[in-house]
Design a protein around this motif. Structure first.
Motif, mmCIF file in Angstrom:
data_model
loop_
_atom_site.group_PDB
_atom_site.id
_atom_site.type_symbol
_atom_site.label_atom_id
_atom_site.label_comp_id
_atom_site.label_asym_id
_atom_site.label_seq_id
_atom_site.Cartn_x
_atom_site.Cartn_y
_atom_site.Cartn_z
ATOM 1 N N GLU A 4 -3.769 0.531 -3.042
ATOM 2 C CA GLU A 4 -3.452 -0.645 -2.420
ATOM 3 C C GLU A 4 -3.329 -1.812 -3.531
ATOM 4 O O GLU A 4 -4.163 -2.091 -4.394
ATOM 5 C CB GLU A 4 -4.503 -1.027 -1.372
ATOM 6 C CG GLU A 4 -4.608 -0.131 -0.237
ATOM 7 C CD GLU A 4 -5.817 -0.328 0.803
ATOM 8 O OE1 GLU A 4 -6.629 -1.110 0.482
ATOM 9 O OE2 GLU A 4 -5.969 0.351 1.687
ATOM 10 N N HIS A 62 -4.377 7.497 -2.559
ATOM 11 C CA HIS A 62 -4.195 6.121 -1.959
ATOM 12 C C HIS A 62 -4.157 4.890 -2.930
ATOM 13 O O HIS A 62 -4.850 4.821 -3.825
ATOM 14 C CB HIS A 62 -5.354 5.829 -0.879
ATOM 15 C CG HIS A 62 -5.614 6.570 0.132
ATOM 16 N ND1 HIS A 62 -4.983 6.447 1.450
ATOM 17 C CD2 HIS A 62 -5.954 7.978 0.262
ATOM 18 C CE1 HIS A 62 -5.231 7.475 2.365
ATOM 19 N NE2 HIS A 62 -5.730 8.201 1.614
ATOM 20 N N SER A 67 0.951 -1.149 -0.136
ATOM 21 C CA SER A 67 0.081 -0.008 0.130
ATOM 22 C C SER A 67 0.791 1.336 -0.014
ATOM 23 O O SER A 67 1.981 1.204 0.466
ATOM 24 C CB SER A 67 -0.868 0.034 1.089
ATOM 25 O OG SER A 67 -0.106 0.182 2.380
#
Length: 530
Positions: free
Chosen positions: A121, A119, A102
């Motif tokens: 992941e 973000h 991540s």
């Protein structure tokens, strides 16, 4: 100064690079690379030549392209301050939080009081990248558009697989050729929509179902959404997904996109479908009892419509059991004074004319057969002819003189009192009766695209799931009008289409299978002649 970040999985590698603390761009996304490969060399190889009559350098196609950097295409963020002034942020690096699978990158424009987060992941077991963006402001602002982290599209692709449709004709696959400029697809109906499923597949030239390279995207959001596939004047290509423009209907200081699910496959188009299916099954869905096979269920709608008779329903349930059904679903018409579709939505109390002893006599018969009992509801809607509307006409979404849809208005799910009322009505039913399943319908489009409407629905579903974890919920919206990974964080099944024609259904299921495993796509047994 150069910065590099990478995420590695068994089937793909993603590498981001940034210069002079500016926003990074994706410089590599494809088959796994050795960890020993030099990122600076990859960045240099990614750099394009500058052509005549252009700028002295190519503006970066970053994860949030900025108009302040002379970017020639669609920016990743468009907003205004409270006075209506257009803001053109110039983000600079603040910090990163990098783990094995991540990555969170934080950038800020201190002069404008804006902070941007991206973000990423990577789920190795499903080969899915999950990405989302967040924007914080020190002062309220009006958001027009915020994209989830932006990906480049492959230069070796000559077309894109897009998914559109209509009622009883969902998940139609279209091949859209790449050409200079923007291919924009926007759903403003307030749902994922029959019209534009929020997914996209980009096969490279020569890719087929089982061979070649392909890239897949799905925006997991149950409200209005927008997708942009753009070929820039210099030939580069970008993919953007986000909420429909102007879905935030007021000033705010915090904004967040839904999750964008992305996958690279060197095993053809089916490799994208395998990744999406596995990720939904193993990392998003939460079943009451995951080890149990999916039940065969019988829905009584076409047998009785609004004509509810206890003895007839008991007979139907017995016949359904003999045919192999494992769940019996009581559809529309059990509440209020619901004798047709013109009244009573919102009055979620048992109709004493049809069920003078409540639902217990029917449920007792059904459970004595070994069947689970399920119930139809449409909580987000209200009829003008209802006790709820007469008591609370101010609870509707949109103008009072709006067009009706199926004689329905929409409840404003941003209101706490609306959520509380619906929770109380449904929880009383689930506490009083042995109900193992809710068919959660949504039979009209919204009068406007509003982020808070979807967020309120998510909140209500989450509250009910927490209180009644044994109850399975199906997302239905005139069939396939609300199908996406966002709603499936709260539901366990989708009603793929109102069509029960076997030939039509096979085509619908073929398109849906690129994103959805069969265990969530409910299907009817249809007529013999198709």
């Amino acid at each position: 100064m150069s910065q590099f970040w990478r995420l590695d999985g068994p089937l793909q590698t993603l590498i981001l690079a940034a210069q002079q603390e500016r926003l990074p761009q994706v410089i590599y996304w494809g088959p796994p690379l050795p960890t020993s490969d030099d990122c600076a060399t990859l960045a240099a190889a990614h750099t394009m030549d500058v052509t005549g009559g252009m700028l002295d350098a190519n503006p970066e196609l970053s994860i949030c392209p900025e108009s302040s950097q002379s970017f020639p295409g669609q920016p990743g963020l468009m907003c205004r301050d409270a006075q209506g002034r257009v803001l053109r942020p110039k983000f600079r690096f603040v910090k990163d939080l990098a783990k094995e699978h991540s990555l969170c990158l934080t950038y800020a424009d201190k002069d404008l009081g804006l902070t941007y987060e991206a973000h990423f992941e990577l789920t190795a077991s499903s080969n899915i990248l999950t990405c989302w963006s967040r924007l914080e402001a020190t002062q309220p602002l009006m958001l027009h558009w915020l994209a989830a982290p932006v990906f480049p599209a492959p230069q070796l692709s000559d077309s894109m697989m897009s998914f559109s449709g209509r009622w009883i004709g969902e998940f139609q696959t279209h091949s859209i050729p790449w050409r200079p400029g923007i291919h924009k697809r926007e759903s403003r109906t307030g749902r994922s929509g029959h019209e534009h499923f929020p997914g996209l597949i980009l096969p490279e030239i020569g890719a087929r179902n089982t061979v070649g390279r392909a890239y897949g995207f799905h925006y997991g959001w149950s409200g209005g959404h927008q997708m942009i596939a753009e070929e820039l004047p210099d030939g580069r290509r970008q993919i953007q997904f986000g909420h429909a423009c102007d879905s935030h209907n007021g000033p705010a200081q915090s904004f967040e996109t839904a999750k964008l699910y992305a996958v690279f496959s060197d095993r053809g188009i089916n490799g994208c479908g395998t990744g999406f299916q596995r990720h939904l099954r193993d990392h998003i869905l939460t079943f009451p009892k995951a080890s149990l096979p999916r039940p065969v269920h019988y829905n009584c709608w076409e047998a009785i419509y609004f004509d509810h008779d206890l003895s007839s329903l008991k007979d139907i349930a017995t016949r359904a059991k003999d045919l192999g059904a494992e769940r019996f679903v009581l559809d529309d018409g059990w509440f209020g004074r619901r004798d047709d579709d013109n009244s009573s939505l919102g009055d979620w109390q048992i109709d004493p004319r049809k069920y003078p002893s409540g639902l217990d006599p029917l449920i007792d018969h059904i459970t004595s057969l070994g069947l689970q009992f399920g119930l139809w509801v449409e909580p987000e809607m209200v009829n003008p002819d209802s006790n709820l509307y007469r008591a609370h006409p101010d609870w509707i979404l949109g103008q009072k003189d709006q067009l009706l849809g199926r004689q329905q208005l929409v409840l404003d799910m941003a209101r706490d009192e609306v959520i509380a009322y619906l929770y109380d009505c449904i929880s009383v039913l689930l506490e009083t009766y042995d109900i193992g399943y809710l068919k959660w319908d949504h039979n009209r489009t919204l009068p406007l695209s509003d982020v808070t409407q979807t967020e309120g629905t998510y909140a209500l579903l989450a509250r009910l799931r927490a209180a009644f974890p044994h109850v399975e919920i199906e997302s239905c919206a005139s069939g396939g009008g609300r199908i996406d990974f966002g709603i499936l964080q709260h539901c366990q099944r989708v009603w793929l289409s109102d069509s029960n024609d076997a030939l039509e259904r096979s085509r619908i299921q073929h398109g849906a299978a690129l994103f959805l495993p069969a265990l969530v796509t409910g299907s009817h047994v249809g007529p013999r002649l198709c």
